[in-house]
Design a protein around this motif. Structure first.
Motif, short mmCIF file in Angstrom:
data_model
loop_
_atom_site.label_atom_id
_atom_site.label_comp_id
_atom_site.label_asym_id
_atom_site.label_seq_id
_atom_site.Cartn_x
_atom_site.Cartn_y
_atom_site.Cartn_z
N GLU A 184 0.84 -1.20 0.00
CA GLU A 184 0.00 0.00 0.00
C GLU A 184 0.88 1.25 0.00
O GLU A 184 0.61 2.22 -0.70
CB GLU A 184 -0.91 0.00 1.23
N MET A 185 1.93 1.22 0.79
CA MET A 185 2.84 2.37 0.86
C MET A 185 3.49 2.63 -0.49
O MET A 185 3.68 3.77 -0.90
CB MET A 185 3.90 2.11 1.94
N LEU A 186 3.81 1.54 -1.17
CA LEU A 186 4.42 1.65 -2.50
C LEU A 186 3.46 2.35 -3.46
O LEU A 186 3.85 3.26 -4.20
CB LEU A 186 4.73 0.24 -3.02
N SER A 198 -8.69 -5.08 9.85
CA SER A 198 -9.13 -5.33 8.50
C SER A 198 -9.78 -4.07 7.96
O SER A 198 -10.60 -3.45 8.62
CB SER A 198 -10.12 -6.48 8.46
N ARG A 199 -9.37 -3.68 6.81
CA ARG A 199 -9.99 -2.52 6.19
C ARG A 199 -9.85 -2.71 4.69
O ARG A 199 -8.91 -3.35 4.21
CB ARG A 199 -9.30 -1.23 6.65
N VAL A 200 -10.80 -2.16 3.99
CA VAL A 200 -10.81 -2.35 2.54
C VAL A 200 -9.90 -1.33 1.89
O VAL A 200 -9.06 -1.64 1.06
CB VAL A 200 -12.24 -2.18 1.99
N VAL A 201 -10.07 -0.08 2.32
CA VAL A 201 -9.26 1.01 1.77
C VAL A 201 -8.42 1.58 2.91
O VAL A 201 -8.94 1.84 4.00
CB VAL A 201 -10.17 2.10 1.17
N GLY A 243 -5.83 -0.01 -1.13
CA GLY A 243 -6.04 -0.90 0.01
C GLY A 243 -5.87 -2.36 -0.35
O GLY A 243 -6.39 -2.80 -1.37
N ILE A 244 -5.14 -3.11 0.48
CA ILE A 244 -4.95 -4.53 0.18
C ILE A 244 -6.25 -5.31 0.36
O ILE A 244 -6.43 -6.37 -0.20
CB ILE A 244 -3.85 -5.19 1.05
N GLY A 245 -7.19 -4.74 1.14
CA GLY A 245 -8.48 -5.41 1.34
C GLY A 245 -9.28 -5.59 0.06
O GLY A 245 -10.15 -6.44 -0.03
N SER A 294 -5.92 -1.49 -10.41
CA SER A 294 -4.94 -2.57 -10.26
C SER A 294 -5.47 -3.40 -9.11
O SER A 294 -6.55 -3.12 -8.58
CB SER A 294 -3.56 -2.01 -9.96
N GLU A 295 -4.70 -4.39 -8.71
CA GLU A 295 -5.18 -5.30 -7.68
C GLU A 295 -5.58 -4.58 -6.39
O GLU A 295 -6.54 -4.93 -5.74
CB GLU A 295 -4.06 -6.30 -7.38
N ILE A 296 -4.81 -3.56 -6.02
CA ILE A 296 -5.07 -2.91 -4.72
C ILE A 296 -5.31 -1.41 -4.88
O ILE A 296 -5.13 -0.65 -3.95
CB ILE A 296 -3.92 -3.17 -3.72
N LYS A 297 -5.77 -0.99 -6.05
CA LYS A 297 -5.93 0.45 -6.30
C LYS A 297 -6.99 0.72 -7.36
O LYS A 297 -7.10 -0.02 -8.32
CB LYS A 297 -4.59 1.01 -6.76
N VAL A 298 -7.77 1.78 -7.15
CA VAL A 298 -8.65 2.27 -8.22
C VAL A 298 -8.35 3.76 -8.36
O VAL A 298 -8.37 4.49 -7.37
CB VAL A 298 -10.15 2.09 -7.89
#
Ligand code: ASP
Ligand code: MG
Length: 408
Positions: free
Chosen positions: A199-201, A249-252, A348-350, A378-382
């Motif tokens: 997420e930091m990346l 746990s969090r989605v974003v 978010g990785i969620g 992408s997998e962890i980003k919109v």
């Protein structure tokens, strides 16, 4: 003895008082029993000044001399920090990149680290001597001074932490951690206790300035626990770590934005294999950082190609396109420009395991009447491109929609 890397950014060493304040933090860790490697940036504003001097001296400058000049800011702070520690009774000495040595390739101005030889540092630790290392710099195979790109002392710090197998790499800066979003846009922004490397990346490459992107890549690869924390307040910072260590746990996790984007549409290009390559090849060569790309549905053998890039690269992009057209490599009727757009992204990785996140984002924007112009995921980003005048509104709406103000 366990080792600790402590990195101080430009504002944390901006004057002698601040250097003393930073040194005091080092002294405390030394008292806790660590062998400390302190990585310092140049005093804030110094590197910009040095870069300016180079540019004013030569328009087409020799990149090796650029590095010789701009690396010098860190030499000053390394020496001053070592002196300050000595004054406090903490045995320390300064190290420039070449003295360690920190070996890089020969890409002056944006060099990559190849290896760090830690023998001499470790030997001096054994003699009770703590290390103050000039960040941002190294030495090329040709024996010339190199620099690691702007913000590169973060990368120096992480690389030393990995090479020295440090317990942790503390990044001391003028903010007290990583926030759910830019606190200047919404006062509801909340400091995160932990965030994953991935997420930091994403946040760093989307423009969150706390850490150089490459430093996060490196931390992820070598699993260096990073802590982003304040030089000025005694608060817990944000830990950047493996996702397995994050129990909440969090989605974003965060919302990033990039204000000054542009959207260009190349109209009526031929709809045939090779056209995208013919357009984006020359743009890359011209140094245009193309971000989002959409190819519209074609008709009559023609189609439109839309892409985004930073606003200040638009003239370069137009020139590259025009040259490509003149050379006969592509044909198009016109380029439509929209230079009043911004990008907003949720990260978010969620998202990997939860469906409907993009939908929630679009709904929140629609409710506030924000029109979406381009979408990428992408997998962890919109990410969405929107009118710049709605940027603040969009960030606030999304922050509320994903309840980022509430601790999860
Ligand atoms: N002083 C360098 C810069 O301003 C490196 C750094 O501070 O990270 O880019
Ligand atoms: Mg920095």
């Amino acid at each position: 003895m366990p080792r600790l890397v402590m990195k101080f950014g430009g504002t944390s060493v901006a004057d002698l008082d601040r250097i003393r304040n930073a040194a005091e933090r080092v002294r405390r860790e030394v008292e806790r029993g660590y062998d400390v490697a302190v990585i310092v940036s140049a005093m804030s504003g110094k590197t910009n000044e040095l870069v300016g001097w180079v540019r004013d001296t030569a328009v087409l400058y020799d990149a090796r001399e650029y590095d010789a000049v701009v690396s010098s800011g860190e030499n000053v702070t390394a020496g001053l920090m070592a002196l300050t520690l000595q004054q406090m009774g903490v045995p320390a000495r300064s190290w420039q990149g070449w003295q360690v040595p920190l070996n890089t390739n020969s890409s002056h101005g944006a060099a990559r680290i190849v290896s760090i030889e830690t023998d001499k540092l470790v030997q001096k630790f054994g003699e009770g001597l703590h290390a103050v290392i000039a960040g941002f710099q190294g030495i090329s195979p040709e024996g010339r001074i190199t620099t690691l790109g702007r913000g590169g002392s973060d990368t120096s710090a992480v690389a030393f932490a990995a090479a020295l197998e440090a317990e942790r790499c503390d990044i001391y800066t003028d903010v007290d951690g990583v926030y759910t979003t830019d606190p200047r846009i919404t006062r509801k922004a909340r400091k995160l206790a932990k965030i994953s490397y991935e997420e930091m990346l994403e946040l760093a490459s989307l423009g969150a300035k706390v850490l150089q992107t490459r430093s996060v890549e490196l931390a992820m690869r070598y699993k260096v626990p990073l802590m982003v924390r304040s030089s000025f307040e005694d608060t817990e910072g944000t830990i950047v770590c493996d996702e397995e260590e994050i129990v909440e746990s969090r989605v974003v996790s965060g919302i990033a934005h990039s204000r000054d984007e542009a959207k260009l549409t190349v109209v009526d290009v031929e709809d045939r294999p090779g056209v995208a390559a013919a357009i984006f090849g020359p743009l890359a060569e011209a140094g245009v950082n193309v971000d989002m790309i959409v190819q519209n549905i074609g008709a009559d053998g023609l189609t439109d190609m839309t892409f985004s890039c930073p606003v200040d690269e638009v003239p370069r992009a137009l020139m590259a396109l025009e040259k490509t057209r003149e050379a006969g490599a592509v044909s198009y009727s016109e380029v439509i420009r929209d230079e009043e757009v911004s990008k907003v992204s949720i990260v978010g990785i969620g998202m990997r395991s939860q469906a409907g996140v993009a939908h929630r984002m679009f709904e929140a924007l629609a409710k506030d009447g924000v029109n979406i112009k381009v979408i990428t995921t992408s997998e962890i980003k919109v990410s969405v491109l929107i009118d710049r005048k709605y940027l603040e509104l969009a960030v606030q709406a999304l922050h509320d929609a994903f309840e980022l103000d509430k601790a999860s």
